[in-house]
Design an enzyme around this catalytic site. Structure first.
Site, PDB file in Angstrom:
ATOM      1  N   ARG A  35       0.826  -1.222   0.000  1.00 36.88           N
ATOM      2  CA  ARG A  35       0.000   0.000   0.000  1.00 36.88           C
ATOM      3  C   ARG A  35       0.854   1.263   0.000  1.00 36.88           C
ATOM      4  O   ARG A  35       0.452   2.280  -0.582  1.00 36.88           O
ATOM      5  CB  ARG A  35      -0.934  -0.008   1.206  1.00 36.88           C
ATOM      6  CG  ARG A  35      -2.048  -1.015   1.029  1.00 36.88           C
ATOM      7  CD  ARG A  35      -2.918  -1.091   2.236  1.00 36.88           C
ATOM      8  NE  ARG A  35      -4.073  -1.927   1.969  1.00 36.88           N
ATOM      9  CZ  ARG A  35      -4.793  -2.521   2.906  1.00 36.88           C
ATOM     10  NH1 ARG A  35      -4.472  -2.370   4.175  1.00 36.88           N
ATOM     11  NH2 ARG A  35      -5.830  -3.251   2.589  1.00 36.88           N
ATOM     12  N   LYS A 198     -20.689 -17.435   0.078  1.00 36.14           N
ATOM     13  CA  LYS A 198     -22.154 -17.339   0.204  1.00 36.14           C
ATOM     14  C   LYS A 198     -22.819 -16.510  -0.880  1.00 36.14           C
ATOM     15  O   LYS A 198     -22.298 -15.489  -1.303  1.00 36.14           O
ATOM     16  CB  LYS A 198     -22.474 -16.704   1.559  1.00 36.14           C
ATOM     17  CG  LYS A 198     -22.122 -17.592   2.724  1.00 36.14           C
ATOM     18  CD  LYS A 198     -22.527 -16.934   4.006  1.00 36.14           C
ATOM     19  CE  LYS A 198     -22.482 -17.908   5.157  1.00 36.14           C
ATOM     20  NZ  LYS A 198     -22.798 -17.252   6.412  1.00 36.14           N
ATOM     21  N   GLY A 354     -11.768  -8.788  -2.020  1.00 30.68           N
ATOM     22  CA  GLY A 354     -11.635  -9.878  -1.056  1.00 30.68           C
ATOM     23  C   GLY A 354     -10.677 -10.975  -1.442  1.00 30.68           C
ATOM     24  O   GLY A 354      -9.556 -10.718  -1.876  1.00 30.68           O
ATOM     25  N   GLY A 377     -13.001  -4.404   0.438  1.00 32.20           N
ATOM     26  CA  GLY A 377     -14.378  -4.008   0.719  1.00 32.20           C
ATOM     27  C   GLY A 377     -14.870  -2.917  -0.210  1.00 32.20           C
ATOM     28  O   GLY A 377     -16.025  -2.925  -0.660  1.00 32.20           O
TER      29      GLY A 377
HETATM   30  P1  AMP Z   1     -15.823 -14.679  -0.078  1.00 32.01           P
HETATM   31  O1  AMP Z   1     -15.107 -13.933   1.012  1.00 32.01           O
HETATM   32  O2  AMP Z   1     -17.296 -14.652  -0.002  1.00 32.01           O
HETATM   33  O3  AMP Z   1     -15.279 -14.349  -1.447  1.00 32.01           O
HETATM   34  O4  AMP Z   1     -15.508 -16.220   0.176  1.00 32.01           O
HETATM   35  C1  AMP Z   1     -14.221 -16.736   0.151  1.00 32.01           C
HETATM   36  C2  AMP Z   1     -14.216 -18.002   0.906  1.00 32.01           C
HETATM   37  O5  AMP Z   1     -15.094 -18.931   0.279  1.00 32.01           O
HETATM   38  C3  AMP Z   1     -12.862 -18.673   0.930  1.00 32.01           C
HETATM   39  O6  AMP Z   1     -12.379 -18.645   2.237  1.00 32.01           O
HETATM   40  C4  AMP Z   1     -13.152 -20.101   0.469  1.00 32.01           C
HETATM   41  O7  AMP Z   1     -12.535 -21.055   1.277  1.00 32.01           O
HETATM   42  C5  AMP Z   1     -14.655 -20.202   0.614  1.00 32.01           C
HETATM   43  N1  AMP Z   1     -15.229 -21.207  -0.270  1.00 32.01           N
HETATM   44  C6  AMP Z   1     -15.077 -21.347  -1.583  1.00 32.01           C
HETATM   45  N2  AMP Z   1     -15.698 -22.444  -2.036  1.00 32.01           N
HETATM   46  C7  AMP Z   1     -16.279 -23.034  -0.969  1.00 32.01           C
HETATM   47  C8  AMP Z   1     -17.058 -24.210  -0.799  1.00 32.01           C
HETATM   48  N3  AMP Z   1     -17.359 -25.000  -1.825  1.00 32.01           N
HETATM   49  N4  AMP Z   1     -17.478 -24.510   0.452  1.00 32.01           N
HETATM   50  C9  AMP Z   1     -17.171 -23.712   1.491  1.00 32.01           C
HETATM   51  N5  AMP Z   1     -16.431 -22.577   1.389  1.00 32.01           N
HETATM   52  C10 AMP Z   1     -15.999 -22.246   0.168  1.00 32.01           C
END
Ligand code: AMP
Length: 396
Positions: A35, A198, A354, A377
């Site tokens: 940064r 999610k 992220g 973010g």
């Molecule tokens: P996000 O911060 O929403 O982009 O989510 C990232 C996280 O999603 C990472 O830590 C991954 O380990 C998790 N992730 C990706 N695929 C899966 C899955 N099939 N089941 C559970 N967690 C997952």
């Protein structure tokens, strides 16, 4: 867009909101200076043009008042080395000493103010606090994309004290320009890859992107909610049952807007959430009870690769598997490799928001894509279609 290239900086004290929120180890040494390095071109431009720079930033999450652990004093030495000149430090961002130092600054000199978040007024967006900070400069420059989604005193509120004398620094300008290349692209096809854990955390992004893309690849944990919504058996994979209708609705909406949605066809499943679990690949619609999908399967990787290779513009947000565990990182690695290949063939690729940035770094892809966003973010909110206060304040 008004950048520091369009504003006179000669003999001006330029107050720059930078993002020096760098990680420090227990010995309070910088462990990643990305940064700081990112914002050097902005500071150097100000000094080259005959201005002086007053730098302000936050560092970490101090609770109430000054804490040595979060003092920006710890970065003065490294910043001085990076700039090749001594950086002065003021131990209170709105104290008498700070105002004395900033008013005595000569062209070519640099002053760093102490952590803005030692005052709760910073995060509260307090107008009086912003007015005090504003006294440090003749011109205001915002170069902190990482906090552009917050209406804090130093990122947004302060701008009103600089009518006609405010601009974006190069970090901010680059972020805006590169996201614009995706969201306003005339080149087609445009493909967005949305992964992550999610659906709920990516819902607004997906809805905002639908009118702007030709292909939408969905992977990661959220793909299992879509599979269940389509009548699949997903075992104990991650699922958001309250969003099954929403997932179906997205598929219908996409069709109506002629967006091709690409969901995984197969899944790498495990009998425990562990790198040492037993694994098997199945159709994503036929996962056995007690097994959970933790990565896309090999057929899916081929399918995603085909879509990516024919795309002219690619946005990647979110891993398609639990990439932190080596056994479930293959899908994300292959997806990244496909994006790199498309980039080498002339496509524009942006990785942002992220964990996809962490994944790109982990697999050494970050230098091989067109652009990696610096703001986790902030980028997520930007992709959601939110007008970021830090950007709006300069444009006002
Ligand atoms: P996000 O911060 O929403 O982009 O989510 C990232 C996280 O999603 C990472 O830590 C991954 O380990 C998790 N992730 C990706 N695929 C899966 C899955 N099939 N089941 C559970 N967690 C997952």
């Amino acid at each position: 867009m008004i950048t520091i290239d369009q504003i006179s900086l000669k003999d001006k004290r330029v107050l720059v909101r930078v993002d020096f929120n760098v990680p420090l180890n227990d010995a309070l040494e910088i462990t990643d200076d990305t940064r700081i390095v990112a914002t050097l071109p902005t500071i150097e431009k100000i000094l080259r043009d005959g201005g002086s720079a007053v730098l302000m930033s936050h560092l970490g999450r101090p609770k109430a008042g000054p804490e040595n652990t979060f003092s920006l004093q710890h970065i003065v030495k490294h910043l001085s080395t990076c700039l090749g000149r001594e950086v002065q430090f003021a131990s209170d961002c709105i104290g008498e000493e700070a105002f004395r130092s900033s008013s005595n600054l000569k062209p070519g000199q640099v002053l760093l103010l102490e952590n803005l978040r030692f005052y709760t007024q910073e995060e509260n967006g307090d107008r009086d606090f912003a007015a005090k900070l504003a006294k440090h400069g003749d011109v205001y420059v915002n170069d902190a994309f990482g906090t552009a989604h917050r209406a804090h005193a130093s990122t947004a509120i302060i701008a009103e004290f600089f009518p006609g004398q405010k601009a974006f620094g190069y970090v901010m300008a680059k972020e805006i320009e590169n996201v614009g290349k995706v969201l306003n692209s005339v080149e087609k096809p445009v493909t967005a890859i949305i992964g992550g854990a999610k659906v709920s955390s990516k819902l607004t992004i997906i809805e905002n992107l639908l009118p702007k893309v030709d292909h939408l690849i969905i992977g990661g944990g959220m793909a299992y909610t879509f599979a269940k919504a389509r009548g699949g058996k997903i075992g104990s994979s991650l699922v958001e049952d309250d969003l099954l209708d929403k997932a179906s609705e997205i598929l219908v909406k996409a069709k109506a807007q002629s967006v091709e949605i690409h969901l995984p066809v197969d899944s790498l499943n495990a009998d425990a959430f562990s790198n040492d679990a037993n694994t098997e690949v199945t159709d994503i619609m036929a996962i056995k009870d007690g097994w959970m999908g933790l990565d896309v399967g090999p057929k899916t990787s081929i399918l995603f690769r085909e879509v990516i290779l024919k795309s002219k513009v690619i946005l990647w947000n979110g891993p398609v598997g639990v990439f932190e565990m080596p056994r479930f990182s293959q899908g994300t690695k292959e997806l990244g490799a496909a994006i790199v290949d498309a980039t080498e063939s002339g496509s524009f690729s942006l990785v942002g928001g992220g964990d996809s940035v962490a994944a790109a770094k982990q697999f050494n892809l970050d230098e091989k894509v067109s652009y990696v966003s610096t703001g986790g973010g902030a980028m997520l909110e930007y992709l959601e279609g939110t007008v970021l206060p830090g950007i709006a304040a300069i444009l006002d």
